[in-house]
Design a protein around this motif. Structure first.
Motif, PDB file in Angstrom:
ATOM      1  N   ILE A   5      43.240  32.869  35.626  1.00  0.00           N
ATOM      2  CA  ILE A   5      43.785  33.819  35.687  1.00  0.00           C
ATOM      3  C   ILE A   5      43.750  34.748  34.580  1.00  0.00           C
ATOM      4  CG2 ILE A   5      46.267  34.880  36.585  1.00  0.00           C
ATOM      5  CD1 ILE A   5      46.209  32.420  38.210  1.00  0.00           C
ATOM      6  N   VAL A   6      44.205  34.106  33.392  1.00  0.00           N
ATOM      7  CA  VAL A   6      44.322  34.786  32.185  1.00  0.00           C
ATOM      8  C   VAL A   6      42.795  35.047  31.569  1.00  0.00           C
ATOM      9  CG1 VAL A   6      45.121  34.632  29.859  1.00  0.00           C
ATOM     10  CG2 VAL A   6      46.566  33.797  31.789  1.00  0.00           C
ATOM     11  N   GLY A   7      42.082  33.963  31.930  1.00  0.00           N
ATOM     12  CA  GLY A   7      40.511  34.113  31.207  1.00  0.00           C
ATOM     13  C   GLY A   7      40.586  34.355  29.942  1.00  0.00           C
ATOM     14  N   GLY A   8      41.348  34.101  29.075  1.00  0.00           N
ATOM     15  CA  GLY A   8      41.290  34.243  27.628  1.00  0.00           C
ATOM     16  C   GLY A   8      41.411  35.831  27.188  1.00  0.00           C
ATOM     17  N   LYS A   9      41.955  36.618  28.148  1.00  0.00           N
ATOM     18  CA  LYS A   9      42.542  38.280  27.862  1.00  0.00           C
ATOM     19  C   LYS A   9      43.956  38.023  28.292  1.00  0.00           C
ATOM     20  CE  LYS A   9      38.058  39.426  29.863  1.00  0.00           C
ATOM     21  NZ  LYS A   9      37.063  40.119  30.444  1.00  0.00           N
ATOM     22  N   PRO A  10      44.785  37.696  27.403  1.00  0.00           N
ATOM     23  CA  PRO A  10      46.386  37.673  27.549  1.00  0.00           C
ATOM     24  C   PRO A  10      46.701  39.257  27.764  1.00  0.00           C
ATOM     25  CG  PRO A  10      45.930  37.063  25.390  1.00  0.00           C
ATOM     26  CD  PRO A  10      44.428  37.016  25.990  1.00  0.00           C
ATOM     27  N   GLU A  11      46.263  40.058  27.033  1.00  0.00           N
ATOM     28  CA  GLU A  11      46.680  41.467  27.122  1.00  0.00           C
ATOM     29  C   GLU A  11      46.336  42.282  28.464  1.00  0.00           C
ATOM     30  OE1 GLU A  11      48.474  43.478  25.056  1.00  0.00           O
ATOM     31  OE2 GLU A  11      48.547  41.718  23.814  1.00  0.00           O
ATOM     32  N   GLN A  12      45.130  41.794  29.009  1.00  0.00           N
ATOM     33  CA  GLN A  12      44.875  42.160  30.412  1.00  0.00           C
ATOM     34  C   GLN A  12      45.726  41.555  31.454  1.00  0.00           C
ATOM     35  OE1 GLN A  12      41.032  40.790  31.986  1.00  0.00           O
ATOM     36  NE2 GLN A  12      40.659  42.812  32.766  1.00  0.00           N
ATOM     37  N   ALA A  13      46.126  40.209  31.119  1.00  0.00           N
ATOM     38  CA  ALA A  13      46.822  39.585  32.131  1.00  0.00           C
ATOM     39  C   ALA A  13      48.435  40.186  32.268  1.00  0.00           C
ATOM     40  CB  ALA A  13      46.877  38.100  31.899  1.00  0.00           C
ATOM     41  N   VAL A  14      48.822  40.568  30.889  1.00  0.00           N
ATOM     42  CA  VAL A  14      50.208  41.178  30.932  1.00  0.00           C
ATOM     43  C   VAL A  14      50.174  42.611  31.470  1.00  0.00           C
ATOM     44  CG1 VAL A  14      51.937  41.910  29.086  1.00  0.00           C
ATOM     45  CG2 VAL A  14      50.740  40.039  28.816  1.00  0.00           C
ATOM     46  N   ASP A  15      49.180  43.268  31.415  1.00  0.00           N
ATOM     47  CA  ASP A  15      49.159  44.574  32.143  1.00  0.00           C
ATOM     48  C   ASP A  15      49.066  44.307  33.608  1.00  0.00           C
ATOM     49  OD1 ASP A  15      49.322  46.140  29.927  1.00  0.00           O
ATOM     50  OD2 ASP A  15      47.006  46.251  29.635  1.00  0.00           O
ATOM     51  N   ARG A  16      48.261  43.562  34.121  1.00  0.00           N
ATOM     52  CA  ARG A  16      48.298  43.368  35.600  1.00  0.00           C
ATOM     53  C   ARG A  16      49.645  42.832  36.014  1.00  0.00           C
ATOM     54  NH1 ARG A  16      42.428  40.376  36.060  1.00  0.00           N
ATOM     55  NH2 ARG A  16      41.102  42.187  35.755  1.00  0.00           N
ATOM     56  N   ALA A  17      50.187  41.725  35.249  1.00  0.00           N
ATOM     57  CA  ALA A  17      51.569  41.399  35.537  1.00  0.00           C
ATOM     58  C   ALA A  17      52.672  42.337  35.758  1.00  0.00           C
ATOM     59  CB  ALA A  17      51.901  40.221  34.542  1.00  0.00           C
ATOM     60  N   ARG A  18      52.637  43.316  34.657  1.00  0.00           N
ATOM     61  CA  ARG A  18      53.498  44.495  34.846  1.00  0.00           C
ATOM     62  C   ARG A  18      53.364  45.312  35.943  1.00  0.00           C
ATOM     63  NH1 ARG A  18      52.940  48.134  30.162  1.00  0.00           N
ATOM     64  NH2 ARG A  18      54.833  48.572  30.686  1.00  0.00           N
ATOM     65  N   ASN A  19      52.116  45.571  36.225  1.00  0.00           N
ATOM     66  CA  ASN A  19      51.942  46.268  37.508  1.00  0.00           C
ATOM     67  C   ASN A  19      52.474  45.680  38.852  1.00  0.00           C
ATOM     68  OD1 ASN A  19      50.951  48.727  36.181  1.00  0.00           O
ATOM     69  ND2 ASN A  19      48.733  47.729  36.232  1.00  0.00           N
ATOM     70  N   GLN A  20      52.089  44.477  38.627  1.00  0.00           N
ATOM     71  CA  GLN A  20      52.682  43.767  39.962  1.00  0.00           C
ATOM     72  C   GLN A  20      54.102  43.606  39.999  1.00  0.00           C
ATOM     73  OE1 GLN A  20      50.505  42.306  42.333  1.00  0.00           O
ATOM     74  NE2 GLN A  20      52.118  41.335  43.551  1.00  0.00           N
ATOM     75  N   CYS A  21      54.648  43.475  38.933  1.00  0.00           N
ATOM     76  CA  CYS A  21      56.206  43.484  38.882  1.00  0.00           C
ATOM     77  C   CYS A  21      56.759  45.057  39.474  1.00  0.00           C
ATOM     78  CB  CYS A  21      56.932  43.361  37.593  1.00  0.00           C
ATOM     79  SG  CYS A  21      56.685  41.748  36.550  1.00  0.00           S
ATOM     80  N   GLN A  22      56.194  46.028  39.291  1.00  0.00           N
ATOM     81  CA  GLN A  22      56.313  47.164  39.739  1.00  0.00           C
ATOM     82  C   GLN A  22      56.186  47.314  41.467  1.00  0.00           C
ATOM     83  OE1 GLN A  22      54.142  50.732  38.627  1.00  0.00           O
ATOM     84  NE2 GLN A  22      55.781  52.182  38.579  1.00  0.00           N
TER      85      GLN A  22
END
Length: 194
Positions: free
Chosen positions: A128-145
């Protein structure tokens, strides 16, 4: 005695003139009732003759005529509201303002919160993170919205999580079970409480 009689006569003449002037435009007498100028003049003359027959203490003191009642032609009566007034019962309520476009979008987390979020997502599946924590955080923020916008539509949230959290091995998302776990992990770590 002649001086008093002259003063009373002048006062009567002034009262008749005022009554005629005030009733010529609106048709109301000095007392505020509807009548003709002749009736006003007659009542003013009788008032003046009564003043002349009563001895006065000073010849310069004369009775003052009553002021005409103010009228607002064409205006609403007192105690009523005009159409469109704020207190009118038939005025529709203004529409609710639209929520801001960033409603429900959490702020970018700090290092500690990012580490907790990444750890929670990797516990579900490291891909899910795949070594790209910044991308995972952006996706998580959008999912929170989306979780803010659709708080009771769990199926929609699962669908959106599968669209957001993808990788080369999972182009259609990680499936319903993992999407449910992603939503729960975001609620526990990043998304503001509902």
């Amino acid at each position: 005695m002649r001086t008093r009689l002259l003063a009373a006569t002048l006062t009567a003449f002034a009262a008749v003139s005022l009554a005629a002037c005030s009733s010529s435009g609106s048709g109301t007498a000095a007392s505020g009732t509807t009548g003709s100028p002749t009736a006003s003049a007659t009542s003013a003359a009788s008032t003046a003759s009564a003043a002349a027959s009563t001895p006065a203490a000073d010849a310069t003191t004369a009775p003052t005529p009553a002021a005409p009642a103010p009228a607002t032609p064409g205006g609403p009566a007192s105690g009523t509201s005009s159409p469109g007034a704020a207190d009118a019962p038939n005025t529709p309520a203004p529409p609710k303002p639209a929520p801001p476009t960033d409603a429900g979008l959490p702020t970018k987390p700090g290092n500690e919160a990012t580490a907790k979020l990444v750890a929670a997502l990797e516990a579900i599946d490291p891909a899910i993170v795949g070594g790209k924590p910044e991308q995972a955080v952006d996706r998580a923020r959008n999912q929170c919205q989306s979780m803010y916008q659709f708080p009771k539509d769990r199926a929609k949230l699962v669908e959106l999580a599968n669209q957001r959290f993808t990788d080369a091995g999972h182009p259609q998302g990680f499936g319903t079970e993992k999407a449910e776990k992603i939503i729960d992990a975001l609620r526990a770590t990043l998304c503001p409480p509902a």
